[in-house]
Enzyme design. Structure first.
Site: not given
Length: 428
Positions: A255, A258, A322, A356, A415
């Site tokens: 991670q 990234h 995440e 992923d 209505h």
């Protein structure tokens, strides 16, 4: 790496904070680029491609010749891997297809829902340091299953004016309709407003840097829907004393690489795990080509020691990651208590990389704590549910008077009248 030992619950809000960026100046820049694209169309997009991506483009559209050339540039092994991933992603998302049923809520009153695909969708695929051809599969595959008539893809070209060949191969496999060479804010503007080349779409999907995210949020105010608000990527690993330290360190680093604004979060009940993970992260970090980027990302890391697994899962739910990896012996029990997470990986062999790329689940997920309210991209992301209802004379008899009374109480006489004329017509 930042170690926090036995924090009080009153401190958790501070611990789960993400790095904050001053976006005031950024938003002004984004707004300026978007306005220019809206006004000048293709010329503005080409101008920003020259300015930001350093490429002079005669046209924005990727040609059939370029698509065919890409097929020759991607190795058979990689192409086969892309096919495997596409098959799994397709199988998983096909299982999400909606089957509505008609419900008679009262005699003569029948209601139902129909799932209808969004006709035109735009996909943004980042280029730069890591061209994300896997994201093409994640975004285009469910769009195709849903039945979107037009799937438009924008991605930045290299300085040679060409798109990464793996992106083009993945796009062809997944069924993308049109591909354009445009990155950053200008790509989002092109899909939001439409240009001479790029069609206007109804919803934009895909990750990107802080400029792309700001652009998506700005155009979503008036012009187009977006998949979700998002920020830098992140992972939370919960590990107990039985965890495989090598695996934990590898997951954190996968991670961290990234980008420098990514965040990794480890929660454990074992002091020894923290010490061992630190050492193993340092060992593996030295072997990574992107180690400088990963090292900067680790500055945002948290290694948190808690008293028990209940505190661990509660802290994770407060963080709303995440990605959540449960490297614990009794992962099924812990998984049952997850309420805030984008995607969850169970046991020592379920690495985030599987999700992923090729397990079949979608990797476009809510970040920055948005997992408290948003789902990751799924088949429903590309559909709308339209409701239908049919009333017979029996239906008017069943609910007519209730409708009249409620409309009268809200002082909406027209209505009430719309129902009253129908009641009178069946009483004749």
């Amino acid at each position: 790496m930042n170690i926090i030992r036995f924090p009080e619950r009153s401190e958790w809000a501070k611990i789960v904070e993400r790095p904050h960026l001053d976006v005031s100046q950024l938003n002004d820049i984004v707004a300026s680029v978007l306005a220019d694209v809206k006004k000048r169309g293709d010329d503005a997009v080409k101008g920003y491609e020259l300015k930001f991506d350093h490429v002079d483009l005669p046209t924005l559209a990727v040609s059939e010749e370029e698509m065919n050339e890409a097929e020759q540039l991607v190795s058979p092994e990689l192409k086969a891997a892309i096919q495997v991933a596409h098959y799994n992603i397709k199988a998983f998302h096909e299982s999400q297809q909606f089957k509505g049923k008609k419900v008679e809520t009262q005699p003569g009153v029948v209601c139902w829902q129909k799932s209808v695909a969004i006709e035109k969708v735009g996909l943004y695929i980042p280029g730069g340091t890591a061209p994300l051809f896997s994201t093409v599969l994640m975004l285009a595959t469910p769009a195709k299953i849903a039945g979107c008539k037009e799937i438009v893809l924008c991605t930045p070209p290299g300085r040679d004016g060409k798109v990464n060949p793996a992106i083009l191969v993945a796009a062809r496999i997944a069924g993308v309709s049109k591909i354009f060479k445009a990155g950053g804010v200008q790509a989002i503007g092109a899909m939001a407003y439409g240009t001479q080349s790029v069609p206007k779409v109804y919803k934009i999907f895909g990750p990107g840097n802080q400029y792309v995210m700001a652009a998506k949020q700005q155009v979503s105010l008036h012009d187009v829907a977006i998949d979700m608000p998002a920020g830098p990527s992140e992972v939370c690993v919960i590990a107990d004393q039985h965890a495989n330290i090598e695996f934990v360190a590898a997951d954190l680093l996968s991670q961290a690489e990234h980008g420098i604004d990514s965040q990794v979060f480890l929660i454990t009940t074992s002091e020894q795990v923290i010490l061992d993970v630190q050492a193993e992260v340092n060992r593996q970090l030295d072997m990574l080509p992107r180690k400088e980027m990963a090292a900067k990302s680790l500055d945002n890391s948290r290694l948190v020691l808690v008293k028990n697994m209940q505190d661990a899962i509660d802290l994770s739910n407060a963080y709303a990651p995440e990605h959540l990896i449960l490297q614990v012996k009794n992962y099924n029990k812990l998984a049952s208590q997850v309420v805030n997470a984008g995607s969850v990986f169970l046991g020592e062999y379920a690495c985030e990389s599987a999700g992923d790329y090729a397990s079949g689940t979608n990797h476009t997920l809510p970040t920055h704590g948005y997992a408290t309210a948003y789902s990751g991209v799924n088949l429903d992301s590309y559909c709308r549910k339209i409701t239908f209802q049919h009333l017979s004379e029996d239906g008017i008899r069943s609910i007519g008077r209730a409708v009249e009374l409620m409309a009268e109480a809200e002082q909406l006489d027209a209505h009430k009248n719309a129902m009253s004329v129908r009641i009178r017509s069946i009483e004749k």
